[in-house]
Design an enzyme around this catalytic site. Structure first.
Site, PDB file in Angstrom:
ATOM      1  N   SER A 130       0.630  -1.168   0.026  1.00  0.00           N
ATOM      2  CA  SER A 130       0.123  -0.159  -0.058  1.00  0.00           C
ATOM      3  C   SER A 130       0.775   1.277  -0.061  1.00  0.00           C
ATOM      4  O   SER A 130       2.028   1.424   0.570  1.00  0.00           O
ATOM      5  CB  SER A 130      -0.901   0.139   1.226  1.00  0.00           C
ATOM      6  OG  SER A 130      -1.546   1.340   1.277  1.00  0.00           O
ATOM      7  N   GLU A 132       0.205   3.997   1.584  1.00  0.00           N
ATOM      8  CA  GLU A 132       0.232   4.212   2.930  1.00  0.00           C
ATOM      9  C   GLU A 132       1.732   3.874   3.630  1.00  0.00           C
ATOM     10  O   GLU A 132       1.847   4.504   4.634  1.00  0.00           O
ATOM     11  CB  GLU A 132      -1.067   3.556   3.819  1.00  0.00           C
ATOM     12  CG  GLU A 132      -2.415   4.205   3.658  1.00  0.00           C
ATOM     13  CD  GLU A 132      -2.468   5.362   3.947  1.00  0.00           C
ATOM     14  OE1 GLU A 132      -2.144   5.877   5.046  1.00  0.00           O
ATOM     15  OE2 GLU A 132      -3.471   6.248   3.385  1.00  0.00           O
ATOM     16  N   TYR A 153      -2.188   0.200  10.313  1.00  0.00           N
ATOM     17  CA  TYR A 153      -2.341  -0.569   9.083  1.00  0.00           C
ATOM     18  C   TYR A 153      -1.060  -0.489   8.154  1.00  0.00           C
ATOM     19  O   TYR A 153      -0.708  -1.393   7.966  1.00  0.00           O
ATOM     20  CB  TYR A 153      -3.414   0.280   8.165  1.00  0.00           C
ATOM     21  CG  TYR A 153      -3.640  -0.213   6.838  1.00  0.00           C
ATOM     22  CD1 TYR A 153      -4.393  -1.312   6.626  1.00  0.00           C
ATOM     23  CD2 TYR A 153      -3.313   0.617   5.852  1.00  0.00           C
ATOM     24  CE1 TYR A 153      -4.472  -1.668   5.119  1.00  0.00           C
ATOM     25  CE2 TYR A 153      -3.239   0.344   4.494  1.00  0.00           C
ATOM     26  CZ  TYR A 153      -3.838  -0.938   4.133  1.00  0.00           C
ATOM     27  OH  TYR A 153      -3.996  -1.323   2.732  1.00  0.00           O
TER      28      TYR A 153
END
Length: 347
Positions: A130, A132, A153
């Site tokens: 990801s 992120e 996460y």
């Protein structure tokens, strides 16, 4: 016949990927969690009873927290390709459930990699990493950008990402990570901000909802169209040598821009309806994510057809149609123009 296993097959990406692989002639196996209620609506249109002749889609109960179950499934199915898409994928929720999020998102990946290694099967592995993971690093971000995660996460995804590298280097597994930036569609989960916006818009037009409550409107994200991204997942596993890539559109737009684009497309003034709720704010925020996908463009031919404004219109049209409203229709025209032979079902 090629055989693939997809974890997270009932999710947005998993459903599109399953359709794509079936269109390529694959036998597709999907991992689903046992529940008293069904959560297969995204793949109901492609599912057939396994007793039907020529059936090529099979679902198996399993859980990323159960290593023995994963090992047995992988050994029995013996897939040539595994696409690991399952995770606790909601960033805001990961702050409330950090231990669970990392157990599933981080250690879940380790369990699958160990299952491949122990089973000894000849298998290529794709990990859904990801954007992120880049967190506080300044845009644009590419394969060489420093990872500075800002959520549980993202930390779980980063653990999984590095474990993929270690299993590839240490054991010779064909294992890659796709560092995908935000990608959306009408199949996006209803609690994710883009879908929350387009669904609220339809409810406001129907008179079922007065206001839309969001967190910060400032964060910028690189938003693309999910069906295009799953094709790139497949392409990564077709290369001669394993290599991980950053995938995105190269454009960054704020949450506020998404709101304004969606509401203006439907003829509404967003400022009359959108409110801020501190409950939706994250303890740590990622300010801006924008992909530099130059390597993927060169090696995989990556060139997104759907850009930001197109994506918003596609999603608004779909949710208005589901609500029984007549959509403006520009999103539908975009799909027909850019994907005249698209392999996925009309949402």
């Amino acid at each position: 016949m090629k055989k693939a296993l997809i974890t997270g097959i009932t999710g947005q990406d998993g459903s599109y990927l399953a359709e794509f692989l079936l269109s390529k002639g694959y036998e597709v196996h999907g991992l689903i969690r046992r529940s008293s209620t069904f959560n297969t609506e995204r793949i109901d249109h492609i599912y057939v009873d396994p007793h039907v002749p020529d059936a090529r889609l099979y679902l198996h109960y399993g859980d990323l927290s159960d290593s023995s179950n994963l090992t047995n499934l992988i050994y029995d199915i013996r897939p040539g390709e595994i696409y690991h898409l399952a995770a606790q994928s909601h960033v805001r929720v990961s702050f409330d459930m950090p231990e669970y999020s990392n157990n599933i998102t981080g250690l879940g990946t380790v369990r699958i990699l160990e299952s491949i290694r122990k089973s000894g099967i000849d298998c290529r592995f794709y990990q859904a990493s990801s954007s992120e993971m880049f967190g506080a690093s300044l845009p644009p971000q590419n394969e060489s950008t420093e990872f500075r995660p800002r959520s549980p996460y993202a930390c779980g995804k980063l653990m999984a990402h590095w474990m993929v590298t270690n299993y590839s280097d240490g054991y010779g597994l064909y294992a890659v990570s796709g560092i995908l930036f935000n990608h959306e569609s009408p199949r996006r989960g209803e609690t994710f901000v883009t879908r929350k916006i387009t669904m609220a818009l339809s409810n406001i037009l129907l008179g079922k909802q007065d206001s839309l409550y969001l967190g910060s409107l400032e964060p910028e994200r690189d938003w693309g169209y999910a069906p295009e991204y799953v094709v790139t997942m497949w392409k990564m596993l077709q290369q001669d040598a394993p290599r991980s890539y950053v995938i995105g559109t190269g454009e960054a737009h704020s949450v506020g821009e998404f709101v304004e684009e969606a509401f203006s497309y439907a003829g509404l003034d967003w400022s009359k309806y959108v409110m801020t709720d501190p409950a939706y704010l994250r303890p740590n925020e990622v300010e801006s994510l924008r992909a530099d996908s130059g390597k993927a463009k060169e090696a995989l031919g990556w060139e997104p057809a759907v850009r930001f404004g197109d994506l918003v219109r596609i999603m608004v049209d779909a949710d208005m149609r589901k609500a029984g409203l007549a959509p403006p229709g520009e999103g539908d025209r975009i799909l027909k123009a850019k994907f005249p032979d698209r392999w996925w079902e009309i949402d």
